[in-house]
Design a protein around this motif. Sequence first.
Motif, PDB file in Angstrom:
ATOM      1  N   MET A   1       0.838  -1.202   0.000  1.00 49.66           N
ATOM      2  CA  MET A   1       0.000   0.000   0.000  1.00 49.66           C
ATOM      3  C   MET A   1       0.871   1.250   0.000  1.00 49.66           C
ATOM      4  O   MET A   1       1.873   1.317   0.707  1.00 49.66           O
ATOM      5  CB  MET A   1      -0.902   0.015   1.232  1.00 49.66           C
ATOM      6  CG  MET A   1      -1.824   1.219   1.310  1.00 49.66           C
ATOM      7  SD  MET A   1      -2.935   1.119   2.730  1.00 49.66           S
ATOM      8  CE  MET A   1      -3.736   2.718   2.604  1.00 49.66           C
ATOM      9  N   LYS A   2       0.505   2.217  -0.820  1.00 44.69           N
ATOM     10  CA  LYS A   2       1.252   3.469  -0.881  1.00 44.69           C
ATOM     11  C   LYS A   2       1.104   4.232   0.429  1.00 44.69           C
ATOM     12  O   LYS A   2       0.054   4.188   1.080  1.00 44.69           O
ATOM     13  CB  LYS A   2       0.748   4.328  -2.051  1.00 44.69           C
ATOM     14  CG  LYS A   2       0.837   3.639  -3.414  1.00 44.69           C
ATOM     15  CD  LYS A   2       2.255   3.330  -3.803  1.00 44.69           C
ATOM     16  CE  LYS A   2       2.328   2.691  -5.183  1.00 44.69           C
ATOM     17  NZ  LYS A   2       1.759   1.324  -5.200  1.00 44.69           N
ATOM     18  N   LYS A   3       2.154   4.959   0.804  1.00 43.32           N
ATOM     19  CA  LYS A   3       2.171   5.684   2.066  1.00 43.32           C
ATOM     20  C   LYS A   3       2.065   7.193   1.890  1.00 43.32           C
ATOM     21  O   LYS A   3       1.827   7.921   2.860  1.00 43.32           O
ATOM     22  CB  LYS A   3       3.458   5.362   2.824  1.00 43.32           C
ATOM     23  CG  LYS A   3       3.629   3.897   3.163  1.00 43.32           C
ATOM     24  CD  LYS A   3       4.971   3.646   3.820  1.00 43.32           C
ATOM     25  CE  LYS A   3       5.166   2.166   4.135  1.00 43.32           C
ATOM     26  NZ  LYS A   3       6.503   1.913   4.745  1.00 43.32           N
ATOM     27  N   ALA A   4       2.267   7.671   0.652  1.00 45.19           N
ATOM     28  CA  ALA A   4       2.267   9.116   0.425  1.00 45.19           C
ATOM     29  C   ALA A   4       1.729   9.452  -0.965  1.00 45.19           C
ATOM     30  O   ALA A   4       1.796   8.629  -1.883  1.00 45.19           O
ATOM     31  CB  ALA A   4       3.680   9.687   0.588  1.00 45.19           C
ATOM     32  N   ALA A   5       1.208  10.660  -1.077  1.00 53.56           N
ATOM     33  CA  ALA A   5       0.733  11.189  -2.361  1.00 53.56           C
ATOM     34  C   ALA A   5       1.451  12.503  -2.622  1.00 53.56           C
ATOM     35  O   ALA A   5       1.427  13.405  -1.782  1.00 53.56           O
ATOM     36  CB  ALA A   5      -0.778  11.403  -2.327  1.00 53.56           C
ATOM     37  N   LEU A   6       2.109  12.577  -3.770  1.00 49.05           N
ATOM     38  CA  LEU A   6       2.875  13.762  -4.157  1.00 49.05           C
ATOM     39  C   LEU A   6       2.171  14.433  -5.328  1.00 49.05           C
ATOM     40  O   LEU A   6       1.888  13.784  -6.334  1.00 49.05           O
ATOM     41  CB  LEU A   6       4.306  13.375  -4.540  1.00 49.05           C
ATOM     42  CG  LEU A   6       5.043  12.449  -3.570  1.00 49.05           C
ATOM     43  CD1 LEU A   6       6.450  12.150  -4.086  1.00 49.05           C
ATOM     44  CD2 LEU A   6       5.095  13.035  -2.163  1.00 49.05           C
ATOM     45  N   PHE A   7       1.900  15.723  -5.198  1.00 45.49           N
ATOM     46  CA  PHE A   7       1.116  16.451  -6.187  1.00 45.49           C
ATOM     47  C   PHE A   7       1.950  17.536  -6.869  1.00 45.49           C
ATOM     48  O   PHE A   7       2.548  18.389  -6.195  1.00 45.49           O
ATOM     49  CB  PHE A   7      -0.085  17.139  -5.531  1.00 45.49           C
ATOM     50  CG  PHE A   7      -1.140  16.213  -5.005  1.00 45.49           C
ATOM     51  CD1 PHE A   7      -2.315  15.993  -5.715  1.00 45.49           C
ATOM     52  CD2 PHE A   7      -0.976  15.579  -3.786  1.00 45.49           C
ATOM     53  CE1 PHE A   7      -3.300  15.155  -5.221  1.00 45.49           C
ATOM     54  CE2 PHE A   7      -1.960  14.731  -3.277  1.00 45.49           C
ATOM     55  CZ  PHE A   7      -3.121  14.521  -4.001  1.00 45.49           C
ATOM     56  N   PRO A 159      10.304   6.807  -2.606  1.00 47.38           N
ATOM     57  CA  PRO A 159       9.490   7.133  -3.788  1.00 47.38           C
ATOM     58  C   PRO A 159       8.635   5.970  -4.272  1.00 47.38           C
ATOM     59  O   PRO A 159       7.528   6.185  -4.786  1.00 47.38           O
ATOM     60  CB  PRO A 159      10.539   7.525  -4.830  1.00 47.38           C
ATOM     61  CG  PRO A 159      11.686   8.046  -4.036  1.00 47.38           C
ATOM     62  CD  PRO A 159      11.716   7.196  -2.791  1.00 47.38           C
ATOM     63  N   ALA A 160       9.107   4.751  -4.093  1.00 47.83           N
ATOM     64  CA  ALA A 160       8.339   3.579  -4.528  1.00 47.83           C
ATOM     65  C   ALA A 160       7.043   3.430  -3.750  1.00 47.83           C
ATOM     66  O   ALA A 160       6.113   2.753  -4.208  1.00 47.83           O
ATOM     67  CB  ALA A 160       9.181   2.324  -4.379  1.00 47.83           C
ATOM     68  N   ASP A 161       6.970   4.064  -2.587  1.00 47.61           N
ATOM     69  CA  ASP A 161       5.771   4.014  -1.760  1.00 47.61           C
ATOM     70  C   ASP A 161       4.870   5.221  -1.974  1.00 47.61           C
ATOM     71  O   ASP A 161       3.977   5.486  -1.168  1.00 47.61           O
ATOM     72  CB  ASP A 161       6.151   3.924  -0.277  1.00 47.61           C
ATOM     73  CG  ASP A 161       6.828   2.611   0.071  1.00 47.61           C
ATOM     74  OD1 ASP A 161       6.453   1.580  -0.522  1.00 47.61           O
ATOM     75  OD2 ASP A 161       7.733   2.617   0.917  1.00 47.61           O
ATOM     76  N   CYS A 162       5.125   5.959  -3.065  1.00 48.35           N
ATOM     77  CA  CYS A 162       4.363   7.183  -3.343  1.00 48.35           C
ATOM     78  C   CYS A 162       3.561   7.061  -4.633  1.00 48.35           C
ATOM     79  O   CYS A 162       4.014   6.451  -5.606  1.00 48.35           O
ATOM     80  CB  CYS A 162       5.307   8.381  -3.483  1.00 48.35           C
ATOM     81  SG  CYS A 162       6.280   8.750  -2.000  1.00 48.35           S
TER      82      CYS A 162
END
Length: 219
Positions: A1-7, A159-162
């Motif tokens: 599961m992804k841990k972060a969202a980068l916009f 980054p792989a978790d984003c």
Amino acid sequence: MKKAALFDMDGTLVDNTLAHVRAFEVFCARYGVEGWQQRLSQAYGMGNDDIMRLILPEELIHQKGVKALGNEKEAIYREIYAPEIHPVEGLRQLLERLNGAGIHCAVGSSGCRANVDFVLEKCRIGQWFEARISGDAVTHCKPDPEIYLKAAAAVGCDPADCVVFEDAKAGIESARRAGAGRIVALATTLPREVLERETSADLVIDTFADLTDLDALLA
């Protein structure tokens, strides 16, 4: 599961391409710069210094300085865009859902810090972002991966978790080179068919309202 969202910001948090074009029209008319429209179309997602060097004649940059010219143009943009600014459809709802799921959020934009703060303040979404990485906080702007590497590090994630949200080719390349786990492209600045055919985005959406399954997004 992804841990972060980068916009990304321009064309992602807000659909503001036309506002930037109108600002360049005023700015270039002020200095008598012609033929800027075609050059600007090649610059989406790039840092402001790079855009200025692409669009403006060398003698003007030498006379005024690239930073001062960039600041002048961005002040015009903020004045033009302030009365009509609004977030891309579904953004606030997505940010609320991400926050509820414990997902870290950060901005990774080639734009200047003044523009990032302007957008987050005017759209009333700043409370959801733990970090703001702007073009003036890095050595190399997109398509270099530095912005997204710094954004991921700022929220303590690999980054792989984003999951990265982008609208421009340069930004998508930046996210891919940074090793982002998933890249979602918004068809705001570029047509859907261009994003699907010419980029490595994992998913193309029209607005954030298209993202109805949060578990699938973060898987």
